[in-house]
Write a protein that holds these residues in place. Structure first.
Motif, mmCIF file in Angstrom:
data_model
loop_
_atom_site.group_PDB
_atom_site.id
_atom_site.type_symbol
_atom_site.label_atom_id
_atom_site.label_comp_id
_atom_site.label_asym_id
_atom_site.label_seq_id
_atom_site.Cartn_x
_atom_site.Cartn_y
_atom_site.Cartn_z
ATOM 1 N N UNK A 246 1.591 20.000 -9.241
ATOM 2 C CA UNK A 246 1.193 19.771 -10.632
ATOM 3 C C UNK A 246 0.288 20.925 -11.042
ATOM 4 N N UNK A 247 0.516 21.450 -12.240
ATOM 5 C CA UNK A 247 -0.252 22.599 -12.723
ATOM 6 C C UNK A 247 -1.730 22.232 -12.887
ATOM 7 N N UNK A 248 -2.589 23.031 -12.273
ATOM 8 C CA UNK A 248 -4.039 22.863 -12.393
ATOM 9 C C UNK A 248 -4.613 23.854 -13.388
ATOM 10 N N UNK A 249 -4.166 25.124 -13.317
ATOM 11 C CA UNK A 249 -4.671 26.179 -14.202
ATOM 12 C C UNK A 249 -3.593 27.174 -14.524
ATOM 13 N N UNK A 250 -3.704 27.740 -15.719
ATOM 14 C CA UNK A 250 -2.817 28.802 -16.167
ATOM 15 C C UNK A 250 -3.703 29.848 -16.832
ATOM 16 N N UNK A 251 -3.971 30.933 -16.119
ATOM 17 C CA UNK A 251 -4.879 31.982 -16.605
ATOM 18 C C UNK A 251 -4.089 33.225 -16.998
ATOM 19 N N UNK A 252 -4.366 33.731 -18.183
ATOM 20 C CA UNK A 252 -3.748 34.975 -18.623
ATOM 21 C C UNK A 252 -4.195 36.100 -17.710
ATOM 22 N N UNK A 253 -3.232 36.873 -17.228
ATOM 23 C CA UNK A 253 -3.550 37.950 -16.280
ATOM 24 C C UNK A 253 -3.994 39.204 -16.996
ATOM 25 N N UNK B 186 7.793 27.060 -17.874
ATOM 26 C CA UNK B 186 8.346 28.159 -18.661
ATOM 27 C C UNK B 186 8.053 29.525 -18.076
ATOM 28 N N UNK B 187 7.820 29.589 -16.773
ATOM 29 C CA UNK B 187 7.444 30.849 -16.118
ATOM 30 C C UNK B 187 8.384 31.152 -14.958
ATOM 31 N N UNK B 188 8.453 32.438 -14.609
ATOM 32 C CA UNK B 188 9.274 32.838 -13.461
ATOM 33 C C UNK B 188 8.677 34.084 -12.820
ATOM 34 N N UNK B 189 9.147 34.364 -11.592
ATOM 35 C CA UNK B 189 8.692 35.554 -10.878
ATOM 36 C C UNK B 189 7.280 35.404 -10.364
ATOM 37 N N UNK B 190 6.740 36.487 -9.930
ATOM 38 C CA UNK B 190 5.376 36.500 -9.420
ATOM 39 C C UNK B 190 5.311 36.366 -7.916
ATOM 40 N N UNK C 254 3.028 35.719 -12.793
ATOM 41 C CA UNK C 254 4.260 35.093 -13.284
ATOM 42 C C UNK C 254 4.442 35.452 -14.756
ATOM 43 N N UNK C 255 5.679 35.741 -15.148
ATOM 44 C CA UNK C 255 5.978 36.048 -16.550
ATOM 45 C C UNK C 255 6.446 34.754 -17.205
ATOM 46 N N UNK C 256 5.760 34.377 -18.279
ATOM 47 C CA UNK C 256 6.060 33.111 -18.949
ATOM 48 C C UNK C 256 6.845 33.355 -20.245
ATOM 49 N N UNK C 257 7.217 32.266 -20.912
ATOM 50 C CA UNK C 257 8.097 32.319 -22.086
ATOM 51 C C UNK C 257 7.560 33.220 -23.190
ATOM 52 N N UNK C 258 6.243 33.370 -23.296
ATOM 53 C CA UNK C 258 5.667 34.235 -24.343
ATOM 54 C C UNK C 258 5.698 35.715 -23.965
ATOM 55 N N UNK C 259 6.243 36.036 -22.780
ATOM 56 C CA UNK C 259 6.359 37.414 -22.334
ATOM 57 C C UNK C 259 5.111 37.966 -21.668
ATOM 58 N N UNK C 260 4.069 37.169 -21.548
ATOM 59 C CA UNK C 260 2.814 37.604 -20.925
ATOM 60 C C UNK C 260 2.768 37.176 -19.466
ATOM 61 N N UNK C 261 1.933 37.885 -18.686
ATOM 62 C CA UNK C 261 1.765 37.543 -17.276
ATOM 63 C C UNK C 261 0.601 36.572 -17.101
ATOM 64 N N UNK C 262 0.814 35.597 -16.227
ATOM 65 C CA UNK C 262 -0.200 34.590 -15.949
ATOM 66 C C UNK C 262 -0.354 34.402 -14.443
ATOM 67 N N UNK C 263 -1.528 33.921 -14.067
ATOM 68 C CA UNK C 263 -1.755 33.430 -12.710
ATOM 69 C C UNK C 263 -1.763 31.913 -12.809
ATOM 70 N N UNK C 264 -0.857 31.270 -12.061
ATOM 71 C CA UNK C 264 -0.719 29.820 -12.099
ATOM 72 C C UNK C 264 -1.281 29.227 -10.823
#
Length: 124
Positions: free
Chosen positions: A117-124, A80-84, A100-110
């Motif tokens: 396969x996703x290991x971590x999703x940290x709020x930026x 559910x993320x794009x960009x970055x 990366x900007x995800x579906x909730x509108x917040x930026x994350x480091x993936x």
């Protein structure tokens, strides 16, 4: 008169010891300044080495290849993320998508493993 010429009355000792003490003191101060100078050189070398070694890990990331980019974008979209910024961390053997900007509108480091396969999703 002899008492006035004798420096020991003032606590200096003899004139000979006064002069030799001054020469020894001067030699000591020259050696001290050389030690300080040598110490500063060594501190400069040590500081420079620490700075260089601390910067080296920043060079561990590399740009992703075109094939990796396509897979990484698809993996981020599945979350559910794009960009970055897309990178490959050579040290940790993982892919990164920074900011990366995800579906909730917040930026994350993936962080993704080598199989995307996703290991971590940290709020930026």
């Amino acid at each position: 008169m002899k008492a006035l010429c004798n420096n020991s009355a003032w606590g200096f000792g003899s004139a000979k010891s006064l002069i030799s003490g001054t020469i020894a003191s001067r030699r000591h101060s020259i050696g001290w300044s050389k030690r300080i100078s040598g110490g500063l050189d060594m501190r400069l070398i040590t500081s420079t080495a620490i700075l260089v070694l601390s910067v080296l890990p920043a060079f561990a990331d590399r740009a992703v290849t075109e094939d990796e980019r396509v897979k990484l974008v698809a993996a981020a979209q599945a979350e559910g993320c794009s960009g970055g910024k897309l990178e490959m961390d050579e040290d940790d053997q993982q892919f990164e998508v920074d900011d990366a900007v995800c579906a909730d509108g917040k930026k994350y480091d993936l962080k993704f493993d080598m199989q995307m396969k996703l290991k971590r999703k940290n709020l930026d």
